[in-house]
Scaffold this motif. Sequence first.
Motif, PDB file in Angstrom:
ATOM      1  N   LEU A  26       1.006  -1.160   0.045  1.00 55.56           N
ATOM      2  CA  LEU A  26      -0.147  -0.005   0.085  1.00 55.56           C
ATOM      3  C   LEU A  26       0.907   1.281   0.137  1.00 55.56           C
ATOM      4  O   LEU A  26       1.831   1.072   0.811  1.00 55.56           O
ATOM      5  N   GLY A  27       0.570   2.418  -0.780  1.00 54.14           N
ATOM      6  CA  GLY A  27       1.330   3.788  -0.587  1.00 54.14           C
ATOM      7  C   GLY A  27       0.110   4.574  -0.931  1.00 54.14           C
ATOM      8  O   GLY A  27      -0.785   4.478  -1.810  1.00 54.14           O
ATOM      9  N   ILE A  28       0.519   5.694  -0.426  1.00 50.18           N
ATOM     10  CA  ILE A  28      -0.210   6.936  -0.455  1.00 50.18           C
ATOM     11  C   ILE A  28       0.300   7.643  -1.880  1.00 50.18           C
ATOM     12  O   ILE A  28       1.242   7.952  -2.122  1.00 50.18           O
ATOM     13  N   THR A  29      -0.748   8.219  -2.715  1.00 47.50           N
ATOM     14  CA  THR A  29      -0.379   8.724  -4.141  1.00 47.50           C
ATOM     15  C   THR A  29      -0.758  10.229  -4.247  1.00 47.50           C
ATOM     16  O   THR A  29      -0.505  10.796  -5.256  1.00 47.50           O
ATOM     17  N   ARG A  30      -1.516  10.685  -3.244  1.00 43.66           N
ATOM     18  CA  ARG A  30      -1.969  12.055  -3.376  1.00 43.66           C
ATOM     19  C   ARG A  30      -1.953  12.803  -2.086  1.00 43.66           C
ATOM     20  O   ARG A  30      -1.834  12.060  -0.952  1.00 43.66           O
ATOM     21  N   ALA A  31      -2.088  13.996  -2.125  1.00 44.70           N
ATOM     22  CA  ALA A  31      -2.178  14.992  -0.724  1.00 44.70           C
ATOM     23  C   ALA A  31      -3.283  14.562   0.157  1.00 44.70           C
ATOM     24  O   ALA A  31      -3.390  14.732   1.280  1.00 44.70           O
ATOM     25  N   ASP A  32      -4.370  14.277  -0.598  1.00 46.53           N
ATOM     26  CA  ASP A  32      -5.768  14.124   0.359  1.00 46.53           C
ATOM     27  C   ASP A  32      -6.253  12.585   0.119  1.00 46.53           C
ATOM     28  O   ASP A  32      -7.512  12.466  -0.699  1.00 46.53           O
ATOM     29  N   PRO A  33      -5.597  11.599   0.502  1.00 42.76           N
ATOM     30  CA  PRO A  33      -5.994  10.374   0.302  1.00 42.76           C
ATOM     31  C   PRO A  33      -7.393  10.197   0.821  1.00 42.76           C
ATOM     32  O   PRO A  33      -7.685  10.579   1.944  1.00 42.76           O
ATOM     33  N   LYS A  34      -8.286   9.202   0.641  1.00 37.74           N
ATOM     34  CA  LYS A  34      -9.403   8.886   1.132  1.00 37.74           C
ATOM     35  C   LYS A  34      -9.243   7.583   1.944  1.00 37.74           C
ATOM     36  O   LYS A  34      -9.074   6.336   1.856  1.00 37.74           O
ATOM     37  N   PHE A  35      -9.155   7.963   3.491  1.00 36.16           N
ATOM     38  CA  PHE A  35      -8.887   6.725   4.580  1.00 36.16           C
ATOM     39  C   PHE A  35     -10.014   6.344   4.990  1.00 36.16           C
ATOM     40  O   PHE A  35     -11.066   7.208   5.161  1.00 36.16           O
ATOM     41  N   ASP A  36     -10.438   5.300   5.405  1.00 34.26           N
ATOM     42  CA  ASP A  36     -11.273   4.812   6.145  1.00 34.26           C
ATOM     43  C   ASP A  36     -10.772   4.766   7.648  1.00 34.26           C
ATOM     44  O   ASP A  36      -9.415   5.203   7.778  1.00 34.26           O
ATOM     45  N   PRO A  37     -11.653   4.812   8.786  1.00 34.33           N
ATOM     46  CA  PRO A  37     -10.898   4.974  10.151  1.00 34.33           C
ATOM     47  C   PRO A  37      -9.803   3.900  10.348  1.00 34.33           C
ATOM     48  O   PRO A  37      -8.790   4.579  11.118  1.00 34.33           O
ATOM     49  N   GLY A  38      -9.913   2.876  10.063  1.00 32.11           N
ATOM     50  CA  GLY A  38      -8.827   1.740  10.336  1.00 32.11           C
ATOM     51  C   GLY A  38      -7.260   2.381   9.614  1.00 32.11           C
ATOM     52  O   GLY A  38      -6.420   2.046  10.062  1.00 32.11           O
ATOM     53  N   MET A  39      -7.607   2.702   8.583  1.00 34.63           N
ATOM     54  CA  MET A  39      -6.381   3.115   7.400  1.00 34.63           C
ATOM     55  C   MET A  39      -5.838   4.350   8.250  1.00 34.63           C
ATOM     56  O   MET A  39      -4.637   4.301   8.392  1.00 34.63           O
ATOM     57  N   LYS A  40      -6.789   5.308   8.670  1.00 33.19           N
ATOM     58  CA  LYS A  40      -6.289   6.538   9.487  1.00 33.19           C
ATOM     59  C   LYS A  40      -5.478   6.126  10.596  1.00 33.19           C
ATOM     60  O   LYS A  40      -4.435   6.594  10.876  1.00 33.19           O
ATOM     61  N   GLU A  41      -6.119   5.164  11.240  1.00 38.87           N
ATOM     62  CA  GLU A  41      -5.269   4.700  12.531  1.00 38.87           C
ATOM     63  C   GLU A  41      -3.956   4.388  12.448  1.00 38.87           C
ATOM     64  O   GLU A  41      -3.336   4.381  13.244  1.00 38.87           O
ATOM     65  N   ASP A  42      -3.982   3.288  11.453  1.00 42.04           N
ATOM     66  CA  ASP A  42      -2.648   2.645  11.043  1.00 42.04           C
ATOM     67  C   ASP A  42      -1.645   3.821  10.609  1.00 42.04           C
ATOM     68  O   ASP A  42      -0.589   3.674  10.957  1.00 42.04           O
ATOM     69  N   GLN A  43      -2.148   4.818   9.741  1.00 45.68           N
ATOM     70  CA  GLN A  43      -1.082   5.734   9.309  1.00 45.68           C
ATOM     71  C   GLN A  43      -0.736   6.690  10.592  1.00 45.68           C
ATOM     72  O   GLN A  43       0.550   7.017  10.717  1.00 45.68           O
ATOM     73  N   GLN A  44      -1.515   6.818  11.481  1.00 49.40           N
ATOM     74  CA  GLN A  44      -1.438   7.650  12.691  1.00 49.40           C
ATOM     75  C   GLN A  44      -0.304   6.779  13.562  1.00 49.40           C
ATOM     76  O   GLN A  44       0.770   7.416  13.915  1.00 49.40           O
ATOM     77  N   ALA A  45      -0.553   5.533  13.728  1.00 51.08           N
ATOM     78  CA  ALA A  45       0.546   4.742  14.470  1.00 51.08           C
ATOM     79  C   ALA A  45       1.870   4.604  13.651  1.00 51.08           C
ATOM     80  O   ALA A  45       2.773   4.448  14.381  1.00 51.08           O
ATOM     81  N   LEU A  46       1.837   4.465  12.506  1.00 43.05           N
ATOM     82  CA  LEU A  46       3.176   4.400  11.602  1.00 43.05           C
ATOM     83  C   LEU A  46       3.634   5.612  11.536  1.00 43.05           C
ATOM     84  O   LEU A  46       4.858   5.956  10.764  1.00 43.05           O
ATOM     85  N   LYS A  47       2.908   7.012  11.865  1.00 46.86           N
ATOM     86  CA  LYS A  47       3.561   8.106  11.774  1.00 46.86           C
ATOM     87  C   LYS A  47       3.843   8.408  10.300  1.00 46.86           C
ATOM     88  O   LYS A  47       4.515   9.272   9.995  1.00 46.86           O
ATOM     89  N   GLY A  48       2.839   8.108   9.377  1.00 42.62           N
ATOM     90  CA  GLY A  48       2.775   8.184   8.118  1.00 42.62           C
ATOM     91  C   GLY A  48       4.061   7.578   7.140  1.00 42.62           C
ATOM     92  O   GLY A  48       4.233   7.733   6.277  1.00 42.62           O
ATOM     93  N   GLY A  49       4.760   6.699   8.010  1.00 42.15           N
ATOM     94  CA  GLY A  49       5.845   6.011   7.192  1.00 42.15           C
ATOM     95  C   GLY A  49       5.558   4.507   7.142  1.00 42.15           C
ATOM     96  O   GLY A  49       4.441   4.150   6.814  1.00 42.15           O
ATOM     97  N   ALA A  50       6.480   3.947   6.566  1.00 47.57           N
ATOM     98  CA  ALA A  50       6.351   2.583   6.399  1.00 47.57           C
ATOM     99  C   ALA A  50       6.286   1.552   7.599  1.00 47.57           C
ATOM    100  O   ALA A  50       6.610   1.604   8.756  1.00 47.57           O
ATOM    101  N   GLY A  51       5.505   0.533   7.239  1.00 44.60           N
ATOM    102  CA  GLY A  51       5.283  -0.757   8.256  1.00 44.60           C
ATOM    103  C   GLY A  51       4.157  -1.410   8.038  1.00 44.60           C
ATOM    104  O   GLY A  51       3.171  -0.969   7.210  1.00 44.60           O
TER     105      GLY A  51
END
Length: 332
Positions: A85-110
């Motif tokens: 998975l990878g973000i491809t634009r500045a305003d990606p459409k996250f569901d709450p779970g994806m947003k939670e993962d991105q917050q936990a990963l601090k926007g990084g890889a993992g």
Amino acid sequence: MRLTPFVSACLLCLGAAQASAATPAPTPAAPTTRLDHILLWGHGIDQVTSVMAVKLGFQVRPGRDPDGVANRYIRFSDSSFIELLGITRADPKFDPGMKEDQQALKGGAGSRTFGFRSSSLDAIHQSLQALHYAVTPFFSGPDSAKPGWRLFAFDRAPLSSNTFFIDYAAGYAPDQFDPTNVDDYRVTREHPNSARALSSIWLVSGDADADRRQLEKMGFGHAVPVKLAAVGAKGFCVPVGPTALLALEPDGAGLAKQTIANGGPRILGVSYAVADLERAQRWVERGYERKLVSYRGLSGESILAPTQDDLGLSIEFHAMQPGGSPCTTASR
């Protein structure tokens, strides 16, 4: 209800393909259940694709990018896979779970999400409900006229990383438009590094025994104590069909302690069986321009690719072993 990251990943697959029992009983896990795949976020979809293909020697298959989160696939001959998975634009459409993962990963890889695959999905769902787990309703796709996958997840994660249970219709494969093409199916599962099968997924948290207890309650017992000196971790090897789920915690200084300190509980590593360990080692050494030292791991002779900075987790390759319990040698 909170959608897990995998539910969003399944929506990407859509684009690619266009009552409780009176007495709760353990989940009927074996022999119809195994580990299926992880969701791996990269620093970007092209970055994670490049690392997997150029540095590690995997074949990466196309996916889709409907809402600013692109996906691609690495599939193996044992039917497991990795979803990139990878973000491809500045305003990606996250569901709450994806947003939670991105917050936990601090926007990084993992990776913080993995799946079990089972042909006994209804029985497991019913059993988990009887055990008072907060399971979601079933989700399915790609559409009613063309069955593909069917899954359920959890409103509250029972383990230190998110998980779900999934099954697939016969012949379904989300990385190709014509799953009836046997030649394409075979070729997409052949990798330059000779990887063949998923062996284990390594969870790391501050309390490995808590994960072990939850797994036992869910029907995955027979845990064997383990130590992974290569990453400074200890915990338990839990057999899941032909695969193993490692519930780990830091054991002194090392990669496990660094991972917890920098980002909290997550998937620490993934292990794959290869047909030619020397070939896999040569590929990784060329990709990372450094020599690797093999070691005797839980699955025999192994190497650990230095992927933490690139992928946020470790990838272990080991020589293929004869059949048997995936945790038989785990007490090493």
